[in-house]
Design an enzyme around this catalytic site. Structure first.
Site, PDB file in Angstrom:
ATOM      1  N   TYR A   6       0.516  -1.443  -0.372  1.00 25.15           N
ATOM      2  CA  TYR A   6      -0.091   0.041   0.048  1.00 25.15           C
ATOM      3  C   TYR A   6       0.963   0.861  -0.069  1.00 25.15           C
ATOM      4  O   TYR A   6       0.595   2.406   0.039  1.00 25.15           O
ATOM      5  CB  TYR A   6      -1.436  -0.593   1.144  1.00 25.15           C
ATOM      6  CG  TYR A   6       0.452   0.100   2.663  1.00 25.15           C
ATOM      7  CD1 TYR A   6       0.466   1.001   3.511  1.00 25.15           C
ATOM      8  CD2 TYR A   6       0.114  -1.146   3.340  1.00 25.15           C
ATOM      9  CE1 TYR A   6       1.075   1.084   4.010  1.00 25.15           C
ATOM     10  CE2 TYR A   6       0.953  -1.069   4.213  1.00 25.15           C
ATOM     11  CZ  TYR A   6       1.722   0.287   4.603  1.00 25.15           C
ATOM     12  OH  TYR A   6       2.406  -0.152   6.387  1.00 25.15           O
ATOM     13  N   GLY A   7       2.349   1.380  -0.131  1.00 28.14           N
ATOM     14  CA  GLY A   7       3.177   2.616   0.343  1.00 28.14           C
ATOM     15  C   GLY A   7       4.221   2.591  -1.184  1.00 28.14           C
ATOM     16  O   GLY A   7       3.816   2.751  -2.141  1.00 28.14           O
ATOM     17  N   THR A   8       5.514   2.370  -0.337  1.00 31.73           N
ATOM     18  CA  THR A   8       6.560   2.594  -0.947  1.00 31.73           C
ATOM     19  C   THR A   8       6.941   1.367  -2.469  1.00 31.73           C
ATOM     20  O   THR A   8       7.779   1.484  -3.067  1.00 31.73           O
ATOM     21  CB  THR A   8       7.498   3.038   0.011  1.00 31.73           C
ATOM     22  OG1 THR A   8       8.450   2.022   0.589  1.00 31.73           O
ATOM     23  CG2 THR A   8       7.471   3.991   0.295  1.00 31.73           C
ATOM     24  N   LEU A   9       6.258   0.520  -1.778  1.00 28.89           N
ATOM     25  CA  LEU A   9       5.901  -1.098  -2.555  1.00 28.89           C
ATOM     26  C   LEU A   9       5.414  -0.763  -4.222  1.00 28.89           C
ATOM     27  O   LEU A   9       5.445  -1.922  -5.132  1.00 28.89           O
ATOM     28  CB  LEU A   9       6.192  -1.925  -2.218  1.00 28.89           C
ATOM     29  CG  LEU A   9       7.105  -2.000  -0.625  1.00 28.89           C
ATOM     30  CD1 LEU A   9       7.106  -3.209  -0.353  1.00 28.89           C
ATOM     31  CD2 LEU A   9       8.759  -2.692  -1.733  1.00 28.89           C
ATOM     32  N   GLU A  81      11.190  -4.824   5.781  1.00 25.63           N
ATOM     33  CA  GLU A  81       9.691  -3.721   5.683  1.00 25.63           C
ATOM     34  C   GLU A  81      11.097  -3.705   7.612  1.00 25.63           C
ATOM     35  O   GLU A  81      10.372  -3.149   8.556  1.00 25.63           O
ATOM     36  CB  GLU A  81       9.475  -4.242   5.442  1.00 25.63           C
ATOM     37  CG  GLU A  81       8.674  -4.073   4.059  1.00 25.63           C
ATOM     38  CD  GLU A  81       8.250  -2.440   3.267  1.00 25.63           C
ATOM     39  OE1 GLU A  81       8.741  -1.852   4.195  1.00 25.63           O
ATOM     40  OE2 GLU A  81       8.655  -2.610   2.628  1.00 25.63           O
TER      41      GLU A  81
HETATM   42  N1  PCA Z   1       6.328  -0.170   2.042  1.00 27.97           N
HETATM   43  C1  PCA Z   1       5.292  -1.060   2.692  1.00 27.97           C
HETATM   44  C2  PCA Z   1       4.941  -1.298   3.627  1.00 27.97           C
HETATM   45  C3  PCA Z   1       4.490  -0.258   3.633  1.00 27.97           C
HETATM   46  C4  PCA Z   1       6.064   0.283   3.073  1.00 27.97           C
HETATM   47  O1  PCA Z   1       6.847   1.468   2.497  1.00 27.97           O
HETATM   48  C5  PCA Z   1       4.379  -1.504   1.447  1.00 27.97           C
HETATM   49  O2  PCA Z   1       4.777  -0.479   0.436  1.00 27.97           O
HETATM   50  O3  PCA Z   1       3.228  -2.101   1.772  1.00 27.97           O
END
Ligand code: PCA
Length: 143
Positions: A6-9, A81
Protein backbone atom coordinates in the site's frame (compact mmCIF):
# COMPACT_ATOMS: atom_id res chain seq x y z
CA UNK A 1 1.65 -16.30 -0.13
CA UNK A 2 -0.13 -13.10 -1.12
CA UNK A 3 1.19 -9.73 0.00
CA UNK A 4 -0.83 -6.50 -0.14
CA UNK A 5 1.43 -3.47 -0.65
CA UNK A 6 0.00 0.00 0.00
CA UNK A 7 3.04 2.28 0.27
CA UNK A 8 6.48 2.68 -1.26
CA UNK A 9 6.40 -0.85 -2.74
CA UNK A 10 3.53 -0.03 -5.14
CA UNK A 11 4.08 0.43 -8.86
CA UNK A 12 5.62 3.85 -9.49
CA UNK A 13 6.65 4.35 -5.85
CA UNK A 14 10.22 4.69 -4.50
CA UNK A 15 10.85 1.07 -3.40
CA UNK A 16 8.92 -0.79 -6.11
CA UNK A 17 12.14 -1.99 -7.78
CA UNK A 18 12.89 -4.42 -4.94
CA UNK A 19 9.85 -6.49 -6.02
CA UNK A 20 11.22 -6.72 -9.56
CA UNK A 21 14.69 -7.92 -8.56
CA UNK A 22 14.94 -11.64 -9.24
CA UNK A 23 17.85 -11.88 -6.78
CA UNK A 24 15.21 -11.41 -4.02
CA UNK A 25 12.88 -14.14 -5.30
CA UNK A 26 9.66 -13.83 -7.27
CA UNK A 27 6.70 -11.45 -7.02
CA UNK A 28 3.80 -11.65 -9.49
CA UNK A 29 1.18 -8.90 -9.63
CA UNK A 30 -2.35 -10.24 -9.05
CA UNK A 31 -4.04 -6.85 -9.37
CA UNK A 32 -5.02 -3.62 -7.71
CA UNK A 33 -7.03 -4.07 -4.55
CA UNK A 34 -8.61 -2.31 -1.59
CA UNK A 35 -8.86 -3.40 2.04
CA UNK A 36 -12.33 -4.63 3.03
CA UNK A 37 -12.03 -2.93 6.40
CA UNK A 38 -10.86 0.64 6.96
CA UNK A 39 -7.41 1.24 8.43
CA UNK A 40 -5.60 4.47 9.34
CA UNK A 41 -2.90 5.05 6.69
CA UNK A 42 -0.64 7.95 7.71
CA UNK A 43 2.66 9.52 6.70
CA UNK A 44 4.80 10.03 9.77
CA UNK A 45 8.24 10.69 11.18
CA UNK A 46 11.18 12.70 9.91
CA UNK A 47 11.53 10.50 6.81
CA UNK A 48 7.85 10.76 5.77
CA UNK A 49 7.27 7.02 5.81
CA UNK A 50 3.79 5.59 5.11
CA UNK A 51 2.36 3.42 7.88
CA UNK A 52 -0.78 1.31 8.03
CA UNK A 53 -1.74 1.40 11.70
CA UNK A 54 -3.02 -1.86 13.13
CA UNK A 55 -6.40 -0.41 14.10
CA UNK A 56 -9.04 -1.85 11.75
CA UNK A 57 -12.34 0.02 11.84
CA UNK A 58 -10.66 3.46 11.84
CA UNK A 59 -9.47 5.48 8.86
CA UNK A 60 -10.34 4.54 5.29
CA UNK A 61 -10.41 1.49 3.02
CA UNK A 62 -6.88 1.55 1.61
CA UNK A 63 -5.89 0.99 -2.03
CA UNK A 64 -2.84 -1.02 -3.04
CA UNK A 65 -1.64 -4.01 -5.05
CA UNK A 66 -1.64 -7.74 -4.38
CA UNK A 67 1.43 -9.81 -5.27
CA UNK A 68 1.88 -13.56 -5.15
CA UNK A 69 5.35 -14.05 -3.70
CA UNK A 70 7.58 -17.05 -3.14
CA UNK A 71 9.21 -17.94 0.16
CA UNK A 72 12.46 -16.19 -0.77
CA UNK A 73 10.72 -12.88 -1.58
CA UNK A 74 8.65 -13.08 1.61
CA UNK A 75 11.83 -13.49 3.69
CA UNK A 76 13.44 -10.64 1.77
CA UNK A 77 10.46 -8.35 2.40
CA UNK A 78 10.44 -9.21 6.11
CA UNK A 79 14.01 -7.99 6.33
CA UNK A 80 13.50 -5.00 4.02
CA UNK A 81 10.50 -3.79 6.06
CA UNK A 82 12.33 -4.24 9.37
CA UNK A 83 9.90 -6.91 10.52
CA UNK A 84 9.07 -7.20 13.40
CA UNK A 85 10.74 -4.08 14.86
CA UNK A 86 9.43 -1.41 12.41
CA UNK A 87 6.49 -3.11 10.73
CA UNK A 88 4.79 -6.34 11.68
CA UNK A 89 3.55 -8.72 9.00
CA UNK A 90 -0.17 -9.07 9.67
CA UNK A 91 -3.14 -10.60 7.86
CA UNK A 92 -5.96 -8.70 6.25
CA UNK A 93 -8.59 -9.22 3.57
CA UNK A 94 -8.70 -7.22 0.36
CA UNK A 95 -11.04 -7.01 -2.63
CA UNK A 96 -9.16 -7.34 -5.93
CA UNK A 97 -10.41 -5.15 -8.80
CA UNK A 98 -11.61 -6.47 -12.12
CA UNK A 99 -13.58 -9.44 -13.47
CA UNK A 100 -11.11 -11.99 -12.06
CA UNK A 101 -11.23 -10.17 -8.72
CA UNK A 102 -12.80 -11.34 -5.48
CA UNK A 103 -11.56 -11.29 -1.93
CA UNK A 104 -8.06 -12.48 -1.04
CA UNK A 105 -6.42 -13.06 2.35
CA UNK A 106 -3.06 -11.29 2.32
CA UNK A 107 -0.12 -10.39 4.44
CA UNK A 108 0.60 -6.68 4.83
CA UNK A 109 3.28 -4.74 6.68
CA UNK A 110 1.46 -2.69 9.31
CA UNK A 111 2.44 -1.46 12.75
CA UNK A 112 0.89 -1.81 16.18
CA UNK A 113 3.74 0.05 17.90
CA UNK A 114 3.11 3.70 16.95
CA UNK A 115 2.91 6.89 19.03
CA UNK A 116 -0.77 7.60 19.85
CA UNK A 117 -0.55 11.08 18.29
CA UNK A 118 -0.10 9.46 14.86
CA UNK A 119 -3.84 8.72 14.92
CA UNK A 120 -4.45 12.48 14.59
CA UNK A 121 -2.54 12.67 11.28
CA UNK A 122 -4.56 12.84 8.03
CA UNK A 123 -5.83 9.41 6.97
CA UNK A 124 -4.95 8.62 3.35
CA UNK A 125 -6.63 6.01 1.17
CA UNK A 126 -4.20 5.74 -1.78
CA UNK A 127 -0.56 6.57 -0.98
CA UNK A 128 1.52 8.54 -3.46
CA UNK A 129 4.98 9.73 -2.39
CA UNK A 130 4.52 12.70 -4.78
CA UNK A 131 0.99 13.53 -3.57
CA UNK A 132 -0.51 16.90 -2.64
CA UNK A 133 0.37 16.31 1.01
CA UNK A 134 3.91 17.46 0.06
CA UNK A 135 5.52 14.95 2.45
CA UNK A 136 8.23 13.57 0.18
CA UNK A 137 9.54 10.14 1.16
CA UNK A 138 13.18 10.20 2.21
CA UNK A 139 14.80 7.08 0.71
CA UNK A 140 16.92 4.90 2.98
CA UNK A 141 20.11 5.65 1.07
CA UNK A 142 19.70 9.33 2.14
CA UNK A 143 19.20 8.71 5.85
N1 PCA B 1 6.33 -0.35 2.19
C1 PCA B 1 5.35 -1.36 2.46
C2 PCA B 1 4.81 -0.97 3.80
C3 PCA B 1 4.92 0.51 3.80
C4 PCA B 1 5.94 0.79 2.80
O1 PCA B 1 6.35 1.88 2.47
C5 PCA B 1 4.27 -1.32 1.41
O2 PCA B 1 4.41 -0.59 0.42
O3 PCA B 1 3.26 -1.99 1.59
Amino acid sequence: AHVFVYGTLKTGQPNHRVLLDGAHGRATLRGRARTLEPYPLVIAGEHNIPWLLQLPGHGRCVAGEVYAVDEQMLRFLDEFEGCPDMYQRTRLTVAVEGPAGGTVQCFAYSTATYPPEWLQLPHLDDYDSQGEHGLRYNPRENR
